[in-house]
Design a protein around this motif. Structure first.
Motif, PDB file in Angstrom:
ATOM      1  N   ASN A 146       0.826  -1.202   0.000  1.00  0.00           N
ATOM      2  CA  ASN A 146       0.000   0.000   0.000  1.00  0.00           C
ATOM      3  C   ASN A 146       0.865   1.259   0.000  1.00  0.00           C
ATOM      4  N   THR A 147       0.220   2.404   0.158  1.00  0.00           N
ATOM      5  CA  THR A 147       0.952   3.668   0.128  1.00  0.00           C
ATOM      6  C   THR A 147       1.980   3.742   1.241  1.00  0.00           C
ATOM      7  N   GLU A 148       1.654   3.213   2.419  1.00  0.00           N
ATOM      8  CA  GLU A 148       2.597   3.249   3.536  1.00  0.00           C
ATOM      9  C   GLU A 148       3.848   2.437   3.221  1.00  0.00           C
ATOM     10  N   PHE A 149       3.683   1.315   2.538  1.00  0.00           N
ATOM     11  CA  PHE A 149       4.833   0.500   2.106  1.00  0.00           C
ATOM     12  C   PHE A 149       5.716   1.333   1.174  1.00  0.00           C
ATOM     13  N   ILE A 150       5.097   2.019   0.244  1.00  0.00           N
ATOM     14  CA  ILE A 150       5.856   2.849  -0.710  1.00  0.00           C
ATOM     15  C   ILE A 150       6.619   3.957   0.018  1.00  0.00           C
ATOM     16  N   TYR A 151       5.962   4.615   0.970  1.00  0.00           N
ATOM     17  CA  TYR A 151       6.651   5.656   1.740  1.00  0.00           C
ATOM     18  C   TYR A 151       7.883   5.081   2.446  1.00  0.00           C
ATOM     19  N   ALA A 152       7.762   3.875   2.984  1.00  0.00           N
ATOM     20  CA  ALA A 152       8.893   3.233   3.662  1.00  0.00           C
ATOM     21  C   ALA A 152      10.054   3.010   2.703  1.00  0.00           C
ATOM     22  N   THR A 153       9.747   2.672   1.455  1.00  0.00           N
ATOM     23  CA  THR A 153      10.839   2.463   0.490  1.00  0.00           C
ATOM     24  C   THR A 153      11.576   3.762   0.182  1.00  0.00           C
ATOM     25  N   TYR A 154      10.869   4.897   0.222  1.00  0.00           N
ATOM     26  CA  TYR A 154      11.550   6.181   0.016  1.00  0.00           C
ATOM     27  C   TYR A 154      12.551   6.455   1.137  1.00  0.00           C
ATOM     28  N   ILE A 155      12.156   6.128   2.362  1.00  0.00           N
ATOM     29  CA  ILE A 155      13.055   6.326   3.505  1.00  0.00           C
ATOM     30  C   ILE A 155      14.282   5.422   3.373  1.00  0.00           C
ATOM     31  N   LEU A 156      14.051   4.167   3.004  1.00  0.00           N
ATOM     32  CA  LEU A 156      15.164   3.232   2.829  1.00  0.00           C
ATOM     33  C   LEU A 156      16.065   3.655   1.672  1.00  0.00           C
ATOM     34  N   GLU A 157      15.476   4.272   0.671  1.00  0.00           N
ATOM     35  CA  GLU A 157      16.265   4.715  -0.485  1.00  0.00           C
ATOM     36  C   GLU A 157      17.266   5.802  -0.091  1.00  0.00           C
ATOM     37  N   ARG A 158      16.908   6.640   0.865  1.00  0.00           N
ATOM     38  CA  ARG A 158      17.851   7.652   1.350  1.00  0.00           C
ATOM     39  C   ARG A 158      19.068   6.976   1.985  1.00  0.00           C
ATOM     40  N   ALA A 159      18.826   5.906   2.737  1.00  0.00           N
ATOM     41  CA  ALA A 159      19.946   5.168   3.337  1.00  0.00           C
ATOM     42  C   ALA A 159      20.774   4.474   2.261  1.00  0.00           C
ATOM     43  N   GLU A 160      20.112   3.954   1.242  1.00  0.00           N
ATOM     44  CA  GLU A 160      20.809   3.305   0.137  1.00  0.00           C
ATOM     45  C   GLU A 160      21.752   4.281  -0.554  1.00  0.00           C
ATOM     46  N   GLU A 161      21.303   5.518  -0.731  1.00  0.00           N
ATOM     47  CA  GLU A 161      22.140   6.531  -1.379  1.00  0.00           C
ATOM     48  C   GLU A 161      23.379   6.866  -0.559  1.00  0.00           C
ATOM     49  N   GLN A 162      23.339   6.527   0.737  1.00  0.00           N
ATOM     50  CA  GLN A 162      24.479   6.774   1.621  1.00  0.00           C
ATOM     51  C   GLN A 162      25.327   5.516   1.835  1.00  0.00           C
ATOM     52  N   GLY A 163      25.079   4.499   1.010  1.00  0.00           N
ATOM     53  CA  GLY A 163      25.943   3.327   1.012  1.00  0.00           C
ATOM     54  C   GLY A 163      25.415   2.074   1.659  1.00  0.00           C
ATOM     55  N   VAL A 164      24.207   2.128   2.228  1.00  0.00           N
ATOM     56  CA  VAL A 164      23.637   0.945   2.866  1.00  0.00           C
ATOM     57  C   VAL A 164      23.080   0.004   1.792  1.00  0.00           C
ATOM     58  N   LEU A 165      23.385  -1.277   1.907  1.00  0.00           N
ATOM     59  CA  LEU A 165      22.813  -2.274   1.001  1.00  0.00           C
ATOM     60  C   LEU A 165      21.380  -2.568   1.446  1.00  0.00           C
ATOM     61  N   ILE A 166      20.418  -2.344   0.562  1.00  0.00           N
ATOM     62  CA  ILE A 166      19.011  -2.622   0.869  1.00  0.00           C
ATOM     63  C   ILE A 166      18.559  -3.817   0.038  1.00  0.00           C
ATOM     64  N   ILE A 167      18.028  -4.816   0.710  1.00  0.00           N
ATOM     65  CA  ILE A 167      17.524  -6.018   0.026  1.00  0.00           C
ATOM     66  C   ILE A 167      16.043  -6.183   0.378  1.00  0.00           C
ATOM     67  N   ASN A 168      15.179  -6.006  -0.665  1.00  0.00           N
ATOM     68  CA  ASN A 168      15.511  -5.741  -2.055  1.00  0.00           C
ATOM     69  C   ASN A 168      15.541  -4.229  -2.335  1.00  0.00           C
ATOM     70  N   LYS A 169      16.146  -3.872  -3.471  1.00  0.00           N
ATOM     71  CA  LYS A 169      16.331  -2.468  -3.835  1.00  0.00           C
ATOM     72  C   LYS A 169      15.002  -1.716  -3.773  1.00  0.00           C
TER      73      LYS A 169
END
Length: 325
Positions: free
Chosen positions: A97-120
């Motif tokens: 749902n939308t809340e899941f999508i919002y969570a991926t945006y937050i994780l994407e910020r960490a990914e941009e700082q070098g954290v490996l996120i599984i899955n992308k």
């Protein structure tokens, strides 16, 4: 000399107190991580947040044990920057749902700082578990994605036996079959589309479901050679274990390998490291990217460590990342 690094492994999942440790894949992954002396940072989606562009989380350090009465202990609670973790496993179950999508945006910020996120995170958003099979239509049964009741009706008139699924669910929830009698056809279509306002998936019914809905696991672009065929109980259309399906571990067939070997490199390129393909007969029906299951069932019957494959992959990726620093 052991140069192996002890990792800081975060996991975003549903409440750990409500899982069934006998078959929970997230628990199996964490047990393997703990065996390797990695530190586990447990969180739920409401624990992660953005502040001034930085991903943060309220985490709980956790210790696990294979005890069906008390399988976890919280050691410490604190707030952290997500960028301080080595890897984060996004294992939140649908609904997507939308809340899941919002969570991926937050994780994407960490990914941009070098954290490996599984899955992308981007691929979690891009590759809907139902719709993404359309990119591999040479392996699928006749499939329609629509919010039009008239299109669904015409599709049913053509095939006389169809399955309807929501695009955001899991575990066999809200899956309907319309057979040649057309019983309850109108009400099913109305409910699935919310009277023409909501998209759903319609697929030609596959009689080979009686032999099982096969879950094929892919780890970093490599298919696991054993799959779990989930066989529906008598009188049930759905084969999902969550609705009573029985699991049978079996080796991949020739067509299973053909599908897996074609799809796997594409998944890997998209940063989809741990994925579950669903195959009925020789037809690809779903691509599970959010929280694939069936690790425990396969590992309990065969001398294979799927969790080991995944942790090996994570450790190699982190080592390669650190070598570039």
């Amino acid at each position: 000399m052991n140069d192996k690094k002890d990792l800081k492994i975060g996991i975003v999942m549903d409440p750990i107190e409500s899982i069934n440790i006998k078959k929970d894949s997230s628990f199996a992954i964490l047990i393997e991580a703990q065996k390797r002396n990695h530190t586990i940072y447990y969180m739920q989606t409401n624990d992660i947040y953005l502040h001034n562009g930085e991903g943060h989380a309220r985490i709980q350090l956790i210790k696990l044990k294979k005890n069906k009465v008390q399988w976890f202990d919280f050691i410490e609670e604190k707030n952290i920057l997500l960028r301080d973790l080595d890897v984060i496993l996004m294992r939140k179950d649908p609904p997507f749902n939308t809340e899941f999508i919002y969570a991926t945006y937050i994780l994407e910020r960490a990914e941009e700082q070098g954290v490996l996120i599984i899955n992308k995170p981007q691929s979690l958003r891009d590759c809907n578990e139902k719709i993404f099979i359309s990119w591999f239509s040479q392996f699928t049964t006749d499939t329609l994605i629509t919010n039009s009741t008239s299109r669904i009706y015409n599709f049913w008139k053509k095939h006389k036996d169809v399955i309807l699924k929501p695009l955001d669910g899991m575990g066999g929830k809200n899956i309907f079959r319309i057979t040649k009698t057309g019983l309850n056809c109108s009400v099913i279509m109305e409910n699935m589309t919310n009277y023409g306002k909501k998209y759903c998936m319609v697929q030609k019914y596959l009689p080979k479901i009686k032999y099982g809905d096969k879950r094929i696991l892919i780890v970093n672009g490599k298919p696991v050679p054993w799959c779990l065929a989930r066989i529906p109980i008598m009188g049930e259309t759905r084969a999902n274990l969550a609705v009573g399906g029985k699991g049978k571990v079996q080796s991949l067939s020739k067509t299973d390998w053909e599908i897996s070997n074609y799809v796997s490199p594409i998944l890997k390129k998209r940063g989809l490291i741990f994925v579950g393909l669903d195959v009925i007969g020789n037809k690809l029906t779903e691509i599970n990217v959010t929280s694939p299951t069936c690790i425990c069932e396969i590992e309990s019957k065969k001398n294979i460590s799927i969790t080991g494959m995944l942790l090996d992959c994570i450790e190699k990726k982190i080592k390669k990342r650190d070598a570039k620093k």
